[in-house]
Every structure is written in C-alpha cells, then in structure tokens.
Design a protein around this motif. Structure first.
Motif, PDB file in Angstrom:
ATOM      1  N   ALA A  99     -71.947  42.150 -49.599  1.00  0.00           N
ATOM      2  CA  ALA A  99     -70.697  42.609 -50.209  1.00  0.00           C
ATOM      3  C   ALA A  99     -70.116  41.535 -51.120  1.00  0.00           C
ATOM      4  O   ALA A  99     -70.365  40.339 -50.934  1.00  0.00           O
ATOM      5  N   PRO A 100     -69.342  41.932 -52.136  1.00  0.00           N
ATOM      6  CA  PRO A 100     -68.722  40.939 -53.021  1.00  0.00           C
ATOM      7  C   PRO A 100     -67.841  39.964 -52.241  1.00  0.00           C
ATOM      8  O   PRO A 100     -67.227  40.327 -51.234  1.00  0.00           O
ATOM      9  N   VAL A 101     -67.786  38.737 -52.715  1.00  0.00           N
ATOM     10  CA  VAL A 101     -66.931  37.722 -52.100  1.00  0.00           C
ATOM     11  C   VAL A 101     -65.476  38.146 -52.243  1.00  0.00           C
ATOM     12  O   VAL A 101     -65.053  38.674 -53.273  1.00  0.00           O
ATOM     13  N   GLU A 102     -64.691  37.919 -51.194  1.00  0.00           N
ATOM     14  CA  GLU A 102     -63.289  38.308 -51.191  1.00  0.00           C
ATOM     15  C   GLU A 102     -62.368  37.097 -51.097  1.00  0.00           C
ATOM     16  O   GLU A 102     -62.695  36.111 -50.422  1.00  0.00           O
ATOM     17  N   THR A 103     -61.227  37.189 -51.744  1.00  0.00           N
ATOM     18  CA  THR A 103     -60.112  36.270 -51.509  1.00  0.00           C
ATOM     19  C   THR A 103     -58.994  37.095 -50.895  1.00  0.00           C
ATOM     20  O   THR A 103     -58.420  37.972 -51.563  1.00  0.00           O
ATOM     21  N   ILE A 104     -58.708  36.843 -49.642  1.00  0.00           N
ATOM     22  CA  ILE A 104     -57.653  37.562 -48.933  1.00  0.00           C
ATOM     23  C   ILE A 104     -56.386  36.713 -49.010  1.00  0.00           C
ATOM     24  O   ILE A 104     -56.382  35.550 -48.595  1.00  0.00           O
ATOM     25  N   MET A 105     -55.319  37.284 -49.547  1.00  0.00           N
ATOM     26  CA  MET A 105     -54.082  36.550 -49.734  1.00  0.00           C
ATOM     27  C   MET A 105     -52.977  37.233 -48.921  1.00  0.00           C
ATOM     28  O   MET A 105     -52.601  38.370 -49.214  1.00  0.00           O
ATOM     29  N   LEU A 106     -52.467  36.551 -47.890  1.00  0.00           N
ATOM     30  CA  LEU A 106     -51.427  37.131 -47.047  1.00  0.00           C
ATOM     31  C   LEU A 106     -50.070  36.997 -47.723  1.00  0.00           C
ATOM     32  O   LEU A 106     -49.719  35.933 -48.244  1.00  0.00           O
ATOM     33  N   SER A 107     -49.300  38.059 -47.684  1.00  0.00           N
ATOM     34  CA  SER A 107     -47.979  38.043 -48.304  1.00  0.00           C
ATOM     35  C   SER A 107     -47.021  37.189 -47.479  1.00  0.00           C
ATOM     36  O   SER A 107     -47.248  36.906 -46.301  1.00  0.00           O
ATOM     37  N   THR A 108     -45.935  36.763 -48.123  1.00  0.00           N
ATOM     38  CA  THR A 108     -44.904  35.968 -47.470  1.00  0.00           C
ATOM     39  C   THR A 108     -43.617  36.800 -47.409  1.00  0.00           C
ATOM     40  O   THR A 108     -43.502  37.833 -48.068  1.00  0.00           O
ATOM     41  N   ARG A 109     -42.638  36.326 -46.612  1.00  0.00           N
ATOM     42  CA  ARG A 109     -41.434  37.111 -46.420  1.00  0.00           C
ATOM     43  C   ARG A 109     -40.241  36.198 -46.191  1.00  0.00           C
ATOM     44  O   ARG A 109     -40.325  35.193 -45.460  1.00  0.00           O
ATOM     45  N   LEU A 110     -39.119  36.520 -46.829  1.00  0.00           N
ATOM     46  CA  LEU A 110     -37.897  35.747 -46.677  1.00  0.00           C
ATOM     47  C   LEU A 110     -37.284  35.965 -45.301  1.00  0.00           C
ATOM     48  O   LEU A 110     -37.162  37.106 -44.848  1.00  0.00           O
ATOM     49  N   ILE A 111     -36.903  34.868 -44.634  1.00  0.00           N
ATOM     50  CA  ILE A 111     -36.157  34.917 -43.375  1.00  0.00           C
ATOM     51  C   ILE A 111     -34.783  34.304 -43.631  1.00  0.00           C
ATOM     52  O   ILE A 111     -34.621  33.075 -43.591  1.00  0.00           O
ATOM     53  N   PRO A 112     -33.765  35.116 -43.952  1.00  0.00           N
ATOM     54  CA  PRO A 112     -32.441  34.551 -44.237  1.00  0.00           C
ATOM     55  C   PRO A 112     -31.765  34.038 -42.963  1.00  0.00           C
ATOM     56  O   PRO A 112     -31.740  34.742 -41.940  1.00  0.00           O
ATOM     57  N   ARG A 113     -31.262  32.820 -43.029  1.00  0.00           N
ATOM     58  CA  ARG A 113     -30.482  32.263 -41.919  1.00  0.00           C
ATOM     59  C   ARG A 113     -29.230  31.605 -42.512  1.00  0.00           C
ATOM     60  O   ARG A 113     -28.805  31.964 -43.608  1.00  0.00           O
ATOM     61  N   LYS A 114     -28.646  30.647 -41.832  1.00  0.00           N
ATOM     62  CA  LYS A 114     -27.312  30.178 -42.210  1.00  0.00           C
ATOM     63  C   LYS A 114     -27.304  29.044 -43.220  1.00  0.00           C
ATOM     64  O   LYS A 114     -26.268  28.737 -43.791  1.00  0.00           O
ATOM     65  N   SER A 115     -28.443  28.392 -43.473  1.00  0.00           N
ATOM     66  CA  SER A 115     -28.435  27.239 -44.384  1.00  0.00           C
ATOM     67  C   SER A 115     -28.365  27.649 -45.840  1.00  0.00           C
ATOM     68  O   SER A 115     -28.095  26.835 -46.709  1.00  0.00           O
ATOM     69  N   ALA A 116     -28.615  28.919 -46.127  1.00  0.00           N
ATOM     70  CA  ALA A 116     -28.551  29.393 -47.514  1.00  0.00           C
ATOM     71  C   ALA A 116     -28.021  30.816 -47.534  1.00  0.00           C
ATOM     72  O   ALA A 116     -28.436  31.639 -48.299  1.00  0.00           O
TER      73      ALA A 116
END
Length: 350
Positions: A333-350
């Motif tokens: 099978a073709p070579v894959e690059t798997i890229m995991l998404s990121t997600r904002l975790i809002p807390r009190k410092s910003a």
C-alpha cells in the motif's frame, strides 16, 4: 503509566467535566455518542480500566496463537525514557495497542553514532533480540538519517512517530503541530491580544519548529489587518532556568510595546514563564494572557490553570501500532502520513 489515571485526569485531558466523563465510562445517558467515544478511546489508550467492554470490530481477528512470541521493536532515545509529560504517554498508548493485539514489545535506545558499515544493522540497533520474531520497528522521535536508513535496510515495516524523514519511504504518525501553533496565536488574538510573544527552542525538535510556523501563520491570517505584532524568544529549553534572561530582555522594551499575550512552544515553557511573570508582579490573565501547547498533567493544576492545545499523546502511540498493523496486512500500500488533529482547551490563563 507513570501515574495513576483517574476520572479527573481523563476529564482534564479532554476538557470535559468529571460528571460527563463518569457517565460516558458507565454507559449512562446524558452525553453524546461522540463524547462517549472520545472518553472511551482516551481511557483505553491511557490504561484506565472501565467496566464497559470495548468490543472489537467484527472483522478484527483475534491474535494469532502461532505469533504469540512476535514482538514490536520500539526505538527511543535514552533521555526520553521516564519523561512523563510526553514520551511516556505516547509509549503507554503504544503498549496498550500492542496488548490488544497480543503482541510483545522490546524497547531499545540505539547508539546515535554509527558503527562501521560492515556491522549488520540488526547488530547495531539491538544485538540481543531475536530478529526472526520481530514484526516491525517503531521509531519514537528524531534520529539521524543514516541510522534511520540502516533501520530501513533491515526490510521490516518501519513507522516514524513525531518525526518525518523525506528521504525514507515509510509510514509516519505525528501531530498537526502547525495547526497547534496557528490555533494558539489565533485564540489569543480573539481575546484582543495584539502583541504576541512566542517562547521556543527551535533546536530541540522539528515539532517546535512546526509550531513556530503555525504561530506565524496565525498572526498573518485573519487578524493581519488589525495590526498584530509577533516577538520571538529562543531559549535553552533543556537547560532550564531561562526565565530571568527573557525577563531582562522584556524590560528593555517600552511598556506599551510589551506582549499582552504569550505562547509557550510547549506547556513546560508556558508554565515556567507564567511563574516568572507572577514572581515579578504580573497578574495573569489581567496583565497578559498565557497559552501553552501539549496539555500536560500539570496544566490543569497551575494557578491560574493553563489554557493549552491538546495533543493526543496516547492516541499517537496507538495510531503508530495501527499503522504498523496496516503495513503488515498491506505491504504494497502507498506510504501514509497520519496527522492527528489538535484541540483548544480553554482555561483561566487566557
């Protein structure tokens, strides 16, 4: 795992309430199926034992008894062993995925300097393992290209984790670090920050460099016309205790030109910088806002709690094993690059 995983730990990592996580784990109503799936995936990858049986897909075969002695060779740098905030968590997800498949594992730290070319690659990388029982190699983090090439020469499936080598034809699993940086800078701008300071150490890893690119893209995006400026500081991250040096540099800038929002290339940097600012009279988030990237355990325990970008470390490890399994079943099978998404975790410092 280097620490006990609790319901509160899972809640902090997912940015959910303890109540929601508890109901998801117990199979009760009150949470969406998407949320329940997220909770169960992290629980499984983190080694948290739930009372809910996570069924395997109908088409997933049970581990082959004839391969019960087969193992995955996991290569990681000696200095990353025991590092609790990132690599140990990636490793825990990897080992949990191996256990699901009935695969054994061996962890080695190959030498960075190459031996003479006439030394077989197997002897160089792991001289004490039974290579005839090895089903594939997982490489955690950055290693020199010549060493990676020697690994590829062994002709076993090879998966790189959190590193990409364009000269090698092999599968890669990593986080979307550019998106993480862009999300951090865009969020600060949405909170009316127009002077952003970014603290990093480009020499440490490719992921730091990718996050820097993302921060720059975020500043140059939708808010470009609103006059956002970006100041960057390079620090010796591994050495530590760099906060006072950055503070001296900051105090040479006119007060009305100093950053009102800060991004650390990872949470360790953000937490150390936040502590330095507070020690010298800055109030957070009133005087300036601070955001990190990683979502380490301590991010939810700081004062104030640290706004951060979630990197799914256990899932990164689990996906590496999935990539290896795919390569075993579909070697052409073709070579894959798997890229995991990121997600904002809002807390009190910003």
């Amino acid at each position: 795992m280097s620490r006990k995983v609790s319901i509160q730990t899972l809640a902090d990592q997912l940015g959910l309430s303890k109540y929601a996580v508890s109901r998801a784990l117990s199979g009760k109503s009150g949470v969406s199926e998407a949320t329940r799936s997220r909770v169960l995936e992290l629980a499984r990858a983190s080694g948290y034992r739930t009372s809910i049986a996570i069924a395997k897909p109908d088409n997933q075969e049970s581990p082959d008894d004839s391969r019960e002695s087969s193992f995955v060779l996991i290569c990681m740098k000696q200095q990353n062993r025991g590092e609790p905030n990132y690599w140990e968590r990636v490793l825990s997800g990897m080992l949990a995925a191996c256990e699901e498949r009935g695969w054994l594992h061996a962890i080695v730290s190959p030498p960075q300097e190459l031996s003479p070319a006439d030394v077989p690659a197997e002897q160089l990388i792991a001289p004490h393992v039974h290579w005839d029982q090895c089903i594939g190699i997982i490489v955690m983090g950055a290693f020199p290209y010549p060493l990676l090439q020697r690994m590829a020469d062994i002709q076993l499936p090879l998966v790189l984790v959190d590193h990409q080598e364009p000269l090698l034809q092999c599968d890669t699993v990593r986080h979307d670090d550019v998106n993480a940086g862009a999300t951090a800078s865009t969020f600060l701008q949405s909170q009316h920050c127009r002077r952003i300071g970014f603290i990093t150490d480009d020499g440490r890893s490719a992921s730091f460099l990718q996050r820097r690119i993302g921060v720059q893209l975020g500043v140059g995006g939708d808010f470009l016309q609103q006059g956002t400026t970006l100041l960057e500081w390079q620090v010796p991250y591994e050495r530590g205790h760099w906060g006072d040096e950055v503070l001296k540099s900051l105090e040479q800038i006119p007060e009305d030109e100093r950053p009102d929002g800060w991004i650390g290339a990872n949470d360790d940097i953000a937490l150390e910088w936040m502590e330095t600012l507070q020690k010298h009279g800055y109030s957070i988030p009133e005087d300036c806002r601070v955001i990190g990237i990683d979502n380490v355990w301590g991010a939810s325990l700081s004062s104030p709690t640290l706004t951060t970008i979630q990197l799914s470390k256990e899932e990164l490890g689990a996906r590496a094993i999935e990539a290896l399994e795919r390569r075993l079943h579909r070697p052409g099978a073709p070579v894959e690059t798997i890229m995991l998404s990121t997600r904002l975790i809002p807390r009190k410092s910003a």
